[in-house]
Design an enzyme around this catalytic site. Structure first.
Site, PDB file in Angstrom:
ATOM      1  CG  ASP A  61      62.694  12.587  36.886  1.00 50.41           C
ATOM      2  OD1 ASP A  61      62.207  13.577  37.470  1.00 50.41           O
ATOM      3  OD2 ASP A  61      63.271  12.672  35.796  1.00 50.41           O
ATOM      4  CG  ASP A  72      61.605  17.748  36.855  1.00 50.48           C
ATOM      5  OD1 ASP A  72      61.799  16.676  37.439  1.00 50.48           O
ATOM      6  OD2 ASP A  72      61.729  17.897  35.627  1.00 50.48           O
ATOM      7  CG  HIS A 141      63.485  20.499  31.277  1.00 53.54           C
ATOM      8  ND1 HIS A 141      62.436  20.875  32.095  1.00 53.54           N
ATOM      9  CD2 HIS A 141      63.901  19.294  31.751  1.00 53.54           C
ATOM     10  CE1 HIS A 141      62.229  19.925  32.999  1.00 53.54           C
ATOM     11  NE2 HIS A 141      63.107  18.951  32.821  1.00 53.54           N
ATOM     12  CG  HIS A 149      60.653  19.043  28.782  1.00 52.21           C
ATOM     13  ND1 HIS A 149      61.921  18.643  28.422  1.00 52.21           N
ATOM     14  CD2 HIS A 149      60.287  18.189  29.769  1.00 52.21           C
ATOM     15  CE1 HIS A 149      62.283  17.579  29.156  1.00 52.21           C
ATOM     16  NE2 HIS A 149      61.299  17.297  29.961  1.00 52.21           N
ATOM     17  CD  GLU A 175      66.206  16.214  33.591  1.00 48.60           C
ATOM     18  OE1 GLU A 175      66.051  15.099  34.129  1.00 48.60           O
ATOM     19  OE2 GLU A 175      65.330  16.764  32.903  1.00 48.60           O
ATOM     20  CD  GLU A 270      64.958  16.923  36.921  1.00 47.45           C
ATOM     21  OE1 GLU A 270      64.478  17.684  36.081  1.00 47.45           O
ATOM     22  OE2 GLU A 270      64.568  15.748  37.089  1.00 47.45           O
TER      23      GLU A 270
END
Length: 289
Positions: A61, A72, A141, A149, A175, A270
């Site tokens: 990640d 992300d 998110h 976030h 994700e 993700e």
């Protein structure tokens, strides 16, 4: 390879490719390298001796930012083909969530689409069959500048009851996580991930070491997440007491590793989306995915 070698390989690649430049561009958050029943928030601290094995299922990640705009992304790596179905389930569920997402779409509808995919998967490991479950207390998110976030959480289960809608111009990370365990994670293990709290306001600090450490955090990371290795790299030493003081004061939040039951396996995929007026763009998806 050791987990430290893998983390540094990825992070040095990010630093070079994004032309790291202080707070203007660089790493978005610590590289997550969670193994097996650990689903998220593990990265090696100094002295970590863990070595990746053939039978490990590794979630990578990682993130990058330019002017606080964070991308992300995550994928799951396995060497033993017996885990292929688990990894495929995470991939298919995430893409179902991406397909469902859009302007004016309710968050609960994205969760339902993801959950439906997971319901169709099971895996046989060493003669025993397991349902592949979504990890119900992990979410996607929204992402805001310098804030990984944002204000909205995107569920990966049905019946979340969240009827909040996505809006034009929002950036979000879809994700999904799945597990052969109970599908629920708890905090466990030595903490490596931290981030300055965005809503703590001014807090008087008595410990001089905490004050000097906070100055380093503000200058080097702002509200971007960081890990102990990043403090080591900046030349910070003997900072654990100061760091604990900042966490206890609510100035910094600690994010310990998140684990399902021991012996279970977890997977993740993700991508980051941008909801443009006429389309949704997957900004983390290049030719290499």
């Amino acid at each position: 390879m050791t987990m430290t070698e893998i983390a540094e390989l990825i992070e040095n690649g990010t630093r070079a490719l994004v032309e790291e430049n202080g707070m203007e561009s660089g790493i978005g958050f610590p590289t997550g390298l969670s193994i097996n029943h650990c689903a998220a928030h593990y990265t090696p601290n100094a002295g970590d001796k863990v070595v990746l094995q053939y039978d490990d299922v590794l979630k990578v990640d990682f993130g990058v930012h330019v002017n606080g705009r964070i991308v992300d992304s995550a994928f799951t790596l396995n060497f033993n083909p017996k885990f292929d179905t688990l990894v495929e389930a995470a991939r298919e569920a995430t893409y179902a969530g991406i397909k469902e997402a859009g302007i004016d779409v309710r968050l609960c509808d994205i969760g339902a689409a993801v959950h439906e995919v997971y319901d169709s998967y099971e895996i046989e490991l060493d003669g025993k069959t397991y349902d592949i479950k979504p990890i119900r207390n992990l979410n996607g998110h929204t992402i805001e500048p310098y804030k990984i976030h944002g204000g909205k959480s995107i569920p990966i289960i049905r019946d979340s009851g969240d009827e909040t809608k996505l809006e034009e111009g929002e950036q979000l990370a879809i994700e999904t996580f799945c597990s052969t365990g109970r599908g629920y994670v708890v905090e466990d293990g030595e903490c490596s991930h931290y981030a300055r709290s965005t809503d703590s306001g001014f807090v008087p600090l008595r410990l001089a070491r905490a004050k000097s450490l906070l100055a380093t955090i503000n200058k080097s990371f702002g509200t971007l997440p960081f890990c102990r290795r990043y403090l080591d790299r900046l030349g910070e030493e003997k900072y654990l007491m100061g760091l604990r003081n900042l966490v206890d004061a609510g100035v910094v939040t600690a994010y310990p590793p998140l684990v399902d039951t021991k012996g279970s396996y977890t997977a993740q995929l993700e991508h980051t989306l941008l909801l443009r007026p006429t389309c949704k763009e997957i900004v983390s998806k290049g030719d290499d995915y």
